[in-house]
Design a protein around this motif. Sequence first.
Motif, PDB file in Angstrom:
ATOM      1  N   ARG A  38      -6.208  -2.795  -4.255  1.00  0.00           N
ATOM      2  CA  ARG A  38      -6.938  -1.657  -3.705  1.00  0.00           C
ATOM      3  C   ARG A  38      -7.702  -1.972  -2.421  1.00  0.00           C
ATOM      4  NH1 ARG A  38      -9.109   0.767  -9.552  1.00  0.00           N
ATOM      5  NH2 ARG A  38      -7.014   1.029 -10.405  1.00  0.00           N
ATOM      6  N   TYR A  39      -7.597  -3.191  -1.958  1.00  0.00           N
ATOM      7  CA  TYR A  39      -8.318  -3.587  -0.747  1.00  0.00           C
ATOM      8  C   TYR A  39      -7.968  -2.725   0.469  1.00  0.00           C
ATOM      9  CZ  TYR A  39      -9.252  -6.040   3.595  1.00  0.00           C
ATOM     10  OH  TYR A  39      -9.634  -6.321   4.876  1.00  0.00           O
TER      11      TYR A  39
ATOM     12  N   TRP B 119       0.833  -1.197   0.000  1.00  0.00           N
ATOM     13  CA  TRP B 119       0.000   0.000   0.000  1.00  0.00           C
ATOM     14  C   TRP B 119       0.873   1.256   0.000  1.00  0.00           C
ATOM     15  CZ3 TRP B 119      -4.429   0.831  -1.746  1.00  0.00           C
ATOM     16  CH2 TRP B 119      -5.196   1.945  -1.397  1.00  0.00           C
TER      17      TRP B 119
ATOM     18  N   GLU C  24     -11.070  -8.635  -9.803  1.00  0.00           N
ATOM     19  CA  GLU C  24     -10.354  -8.299  -8.576  1.00  0.00           C
ATOM     20  C   GLU C  24     -11.088  -7.216  -7.787  1.00  0.00           C
ATOM     21  OE1 GLU C  24      -7.385  -9.823 -11.546  1.00  0.00           O
ATOM     22  OE2 GLU C  24      -9.076  -8.433 -11.552  1.00  0.00           O
ATOM     23  N   GLU C  25     -11.564  -6.184  -8.488  1.00  0.00           N
ATOM     24  CA  GLU C  25     -12.276  -5.103  -7.811  1.00  0.00           C
ATOM     25  C   GLU C  25     -13.622  -5.580  -7.271  1.00  0.00           C
ATOM     26  OE1 GLU C  25      -8.985  -2.950  -8.770  1.00  0.00           O
ATOM     27  OE2 GLU C  25      -9.988  -4.430  -9.989  1.00  0.00           O
TER      28      GLU C  25
ATOM     29  N   ARG D 153     -15.489  -8.105  -0.136  1.00  0.00           N
ATOM     30  CA  ARG D 153     -14.817  -8.188   1.158  1.00  0.00           C
ATOM     31  C   ARG D 153     -15.114  -6.956   1.997  1.00  0.00           C
ATOM     32  NH1 ARG D 153      -8.650  -9.537  -0.159  1.00  0.00           N
ATOM     33  NH2 ARG D 153      -8.468  -9.064   2.070  1.00  0.00           N
ATOM     34  N   TRP D 154     -15.107  -5.798   1.382  1.00  0.00           N
ATOM     35  CA  TRP D 154     -15.421  -4.569   2.121  1.00  0.00           C
ATOM     36  C   TRP D 154     -16.812  -4.649   2.760  1.00  0.00           C
ATOM     37  CZ3 TRP D 154     -13.672  -0.310  -1.914  1.00  0.00           C
ATOM     38  CH2 TRP D 154     -12.287  -0.168  -1.843  1.00  0.00           C
TER      39      TRP D 154
ATOM     40  N   GLU E 296     -14.210  -8.554  -6.140  1.00  0.00           N
ATOM     41  CA  GLU E 296     -13.894  -9.317  -4.938  1.00  0.00           C
ATOM     42  C   GLU E 296     -13.537  -8.378  -3.787  1.00  0.00           C
ATOM     43  OE1 GLU E 296     -13.066 -12.325  -2.196  1.00  0.00           O
ATOM     44  OE2 GLU E 296     -14.300 -12.262  -4.004  1.00  0.00           O
ATOM     45  N   ILE E 297     -12.823  -7.300  -4.091  1.00  0.00           N
ATOM     46  CA  ILE E 297     -12.481  -6.312  -3.069  1.00  0.00           C
ATOM     47  C   ILE E 297     -13.749  -5.702  -2.474  1.00  0.00           C
ATOM     48  CG2 ILE E 297     -11.498  -4.004  -2.714  1.00  0.00           C
ATOM     49  CD1 ILE E 297      -9.312  -4.844  -4.765  1.00  0.00           C
ATOM     50  N   CYS E 298     -14.682  -5.337  -3.343  1.00  0.00           N
ATOM     51  CA  CYS E 298     -15.940  -4.752  -2.868  1.00  0.00           C
ATOM     52  C   CYS E 298     -16.711  -5.746  -2.007  1.00  0.00           C
ATOM     53  CB  CYS E 298     -16.781  -4.308  -4.063  1.00  0.00           C
ATOM     54  SG  CYS E 298     -18.277  -3.417  -3.602  1.00  0.00           S
TER      55      CYS E 298
ATOM     56  N   ALA F 114      -4.936  -8.114  -4.660  1.00  0.00           N
ATOM     57  CA  ALA F 114      -6.053  -7.276  -4.204  1.00  0.00           C
ATOM     58  C   ALA F 114      -5.491  -5.894  -3.890  1.00  0.00           C
ATOM     59  CB  ALA F 114      -6.722  -7.892  -2.989  1.00  0.00           C
TER      60      ALA F 114
END
Length: 267
Positions: A204-205, A175, A230-231, A237-238, A233-235, A202
């Motif tokens: 941008r997680y 990051w 990928e995005e 998880r958020w 999946e990130i969303c 990931a």
Amino acid sequence: MKQEEEKSIDEILDELRLIKTELRMRSLQEKESVCEQPPAIIDMTEIGKVINDAEKNNFSQLESLINIQNVLNIRFPLPKMRNWAISPDFAELLLREILIRKPENIVEFGSGVSTLITGYALQMNKQGKLTSFDHDVFYGKKTVQNLKLHGLEEFAEVISAPISDITINNRDAKWYSVDETKVPAKIDMLVVDGPPARTDKAARYPALPYLIDRLADDAIVIMDDGIRQEEREICRRWLEEYPEFESEYVETEKGAFILRRQTSHHA
């Protein structure tokens, strides 16, 4: 003896001629065989659909660009959009949200055209400040130069933040090396358009968990490139880890997610 030798040579020449003729015949037969095979079937309907979709998308991008130019008093040519940069429809989405919500503090990961559009929108609101973090020194400096050319330094700044290894929510990640003193105490809008996908699986997680404690009760998070798996999946998880947020998927060229924090859930 000499006649026998000459005859032998003639026989050899005759055999060579026969071989040559046979090879020609085989070549002709092979060509005929290929010609007899049915041609590959071309699905013109599918090709027409692809062309039609591309035309619709190009028209949509042009509409968004015209809308932006009609709303904002752009004083200098904007950098090129699309490809690696944001598309006009995502820029219009940012503009719309900023003009409606009138945020005081916006944090952005990944600078560029979005930084300029945001700066213009804040200038139009006559309030607010954008803090943009960029890992790439070269492109970060280009954005700083563009802010000066557009006269937007009062409303936006770009801070260099190289990518480094961190641990977030008990996971190793890569990051931005963020200067904590540069992060606003209360963030009304978070725009996530970096780092590049190649940085990490990931990539941008970390954006949301990293700044969750500084997000306002009614903050929104906008993430570009939502069309990518990928995005998505990130969303997912958020939303699983922070149930106080609700998500909306916006059909832009590259897809976008808007997460809105619900005050009642947060309280």
